[in-house]
Design a protein around this motif. Structure first.
Motif, mmCIF file in Angstrom:
data_model
loop_
_atom_site.group_PDB
_atom_site.id
_atom_site.type_symbol
_atom_site.label_atom_id
_atom_site.label_comp_id
_atom_site.label_asym_id
_atom_site.label_seq_id
_atom_site.Cartn_x
_atom_site.Cartn_y
_atom_site.Cartn_z
ATOM 1 N N ILE A 63 118.870 23.300 66.098
ATOM 2 C CA ILE A 63 118.712 24.371 65.110
ATOM 3 C C ILE A 63 117.822 25.482 65.666
ATOM 4 C CG2 ILE A 63 117.720 24.925 62.846
ATOM 5 C CD1 ILE A 63 118.772 22.161 61.925
ATOM 6 N N GLU A 64 116.746 25.125 66.367
ATOM 7 C CA GLU A 64 115.869 26.140 66.951
ATOM 8 C C GLU A 64 116.592 26.955 68.024
ATOM 9 O OE1 GLU A 64 112.865 27.340 66.081
ATOM 10 O OE2 GLU A 64 113.189 26.037 64.361
ATOM 11 N N ILE A 65 117.367 26.275 68.862
ATOM 12 C CA ILE A 65 118.145 26.991 69.888
ATOM 13 C C ILE A 65 119.138 27.933 69.212
ATOM 14 C CG2 ILE A 65 119.836 26.732 71.755
ATOM 15 C CD1 ILE A 65 118.500 23.968 72.308
ATOM 16 N N LEU A 66 119.813 27.436 68.175
ATOM 17 C CA LEU A 66 120.793 28.248 67.454
ATOM 18 C C LEU A 66 120.128 29.461 66.811
ATOM 19 C CD1 LEU A 66 123.690 28.637 66.406
ATOM 20 C CD2 LEU A 66 123.074 27.205 64.457
ATOM 21 N N LYS A 67 118.969 29.267 66.187
ATOM 22 C CA LYS A 67 118.241 30.387 65.572
ATOM 23 C C LYS A 67 117.918 31.458 66.600
ATOM 24 C CE LYS A 67 115.580 28.442 61.775
ATOM 25 N NZ LYS A 67 114.217 28.115 61.371
ATOM 26 N N THR A 68 117.442 31.025 67.772
ATOM 27 C CA THR A 68 117.104 31.969 68.841
ATOM 28 C C THR A 68 118.331 32.763 69.263
ATOM 29 O OG1 THR A 68 115.409 30.444 69.619
ATOM 30 C CG2 THR A 68 116.113 32.164 71.145
ATOM 31 N N LYS A 69 119.447 32.078 69.429
ATOM 32 C CA LYS A 69 120.683 32.759 69.844
ATOM 33 C C LYS A 69 121.163 33.728 68.753
ATOM 34 C CE LYS A 69 120.851 30.465 73.659
ATOM 35 N NZ LYS A 69 120.341 31.064 74.868
ATOM 36 N N LEU A 70 121.030 33.333 67.491
ATOM 37 C CA LEU A 70 121.430 34.215 66.385
ATOM 38 C C LEU A 70 120.552 35.464 66.346
ATOM 39 C CD1 LEU A 70 122.071 31.583 63.574
ATOM 40 C CD2 LEU A 70 123.797 32.989 64.689
ATOM 41 N N ASN A 72 118.926 36.809 68.848
ATOM 42 C CA ASN A 72 119.271 37.644 70.000
ATOM 43 C C ASN A 72 120.541 38.450 69.762
ATOM 44 O OD1 ASN A 72 117.057 36.734 71.393
ATOM 45 N ND2 ASN A 72 118.180 35.235 72.616
ATOM 46 N N ARG A 73 121.436 37.924 68.943
ATOM 47 C CA ARG A 73 122.699 38.609 68.660
ATOM 48 C C ARG A 73 122.619 39.438 67.377
ATOM 49 N NH1 ARG A 73 126.731 38.425 71.168
ATOM 50 N NH2 ARG A 73 127.212 37.151 72.937
ATOM 51 N N LYS A 74 121.407 39.654 66.862
ATOM 52 C CA LYS A 74 121.165 40.484 65.680
ATOM 53 C C LYS A 74 121.868 39.960 64.421
ATOM 54 C CE LYS A 74 119.416 44.196 68.142
ATOM 55 N NZ LYS A 74 118.957 43.447 69.253
ATOM 56 N N VAL A 75 121.976 38.636 64.314
ATOM 57 C CA VAL A 75 122.521 38.017 63.110
ATOM 58 C C VAL A 75 121.338 37.709 62.204
ATOM 59 C CG1 VAL A 75 123.747 36.018 62.174
ATOM 60 C CG2 VAL A 75 124.487 37.030 64.324
ATOM 61 N N PRO A 76 121.371 38.157 60.941
ATOM 62 C CA PRO A 76 120.225 37.917 60.046
ATOM 63 C C PRO A 76 120.083 36.436 59.683
ATOM 64 C CG PRO A 76 122.028 38.968 58.858
ATOM 65 C CD PRO A 76 122.436 38.913 60.300
ATOM 66 N N VAL A 77 119.014 35.807 60.158
ATOM 67 C CA VAL A 77 118.808 34.387 59.880
ATOM 68 C C VAL A 77 118.313 34.166 58.447
ATOM 69 C CG1 VAL A 77 118.470 33.666 62.265
ATOM 70 C CG2 VAL A 77 116.518 34.438 60.949
#
Length: 163
Positions: A63-70, A72-77
């Motif tokens: 989940i932490e890796i996914l959050k970081t990638k999101l 970086n891609r300007k997806v609002p977490v």
């Protein structure tokens, strides 16, 4: 000079960017030493993500890796709604994440109420999952945008169709 100006307030998540972030996350997991020989997966369907891992530690790491990638891609977490961690088959753990698209009616009503509380000469109306703000003075519309950027409604707001 008496023309009306307007803009729309929306809350959208680009699903292609979510898919790209998931693919990057899966690639990083396959290359990391602490995930060697373990089974972790992320499944995206419509507005849901299902993350499965062997234990709590690996699930939280994914989940932490996914959050970081999101990010970086300007997806609002902020538009991600996490469910409770549950047991899956074989002793593994699973977590569902709902991706919130659009502005829910309660949040839209609160946005309209806050805009009316500004006492500017603008009108706000709810249009399904977005809010349209109209007014004669573009400066008033800019003030509304600035005001809404400072407020917290639990989701990321975007301002589009500014005319």
């Amino acid at each position: 000079m008496a023309t009306e100006s307007s803009f729309d307030i929306v809350s959208k998540v680009n699903m292609q960017e979510v898919d790209n972030a998931v693919n990057q996350t899966l690639k990083e997991i396959s290359q990391r030493y602490d995930f060697k020989g373990s089974h972790s997966e992320i499944v995206v369907d419509a507005d849901n993500m299902k993350i499965t891992a062997e234990d709590d530690y690996k699930l939280k790491s994914v989940i932490e890796i996914l959050k970081t990638k999101l990010i970086n891609r300007k997806v609002p977490v902020r538009n991600l709604d996490y469910s409770k961690i549950e047991e899956a088959s074989g002793g593994s753990k699973r977590q569902n994440i709902k991706i919130k698209q659009g502005i829910e009616s309660e949040a839209a009503k609160k946005i309209v109420k806050d805009i009316k509380g500004l006492n500017l000469k603008v009108q706000a109306q709810i249009m399904s999952d977005q809010v349209r703000v109209t007014g004669k003075n573009k400066d008033d519309l800019q003030k509304v945008i600035g005001f809404l950027r400072e407020k917290d409604y639990g989701l990321e707001l975007q301002f589009i169709n500014y005319r």
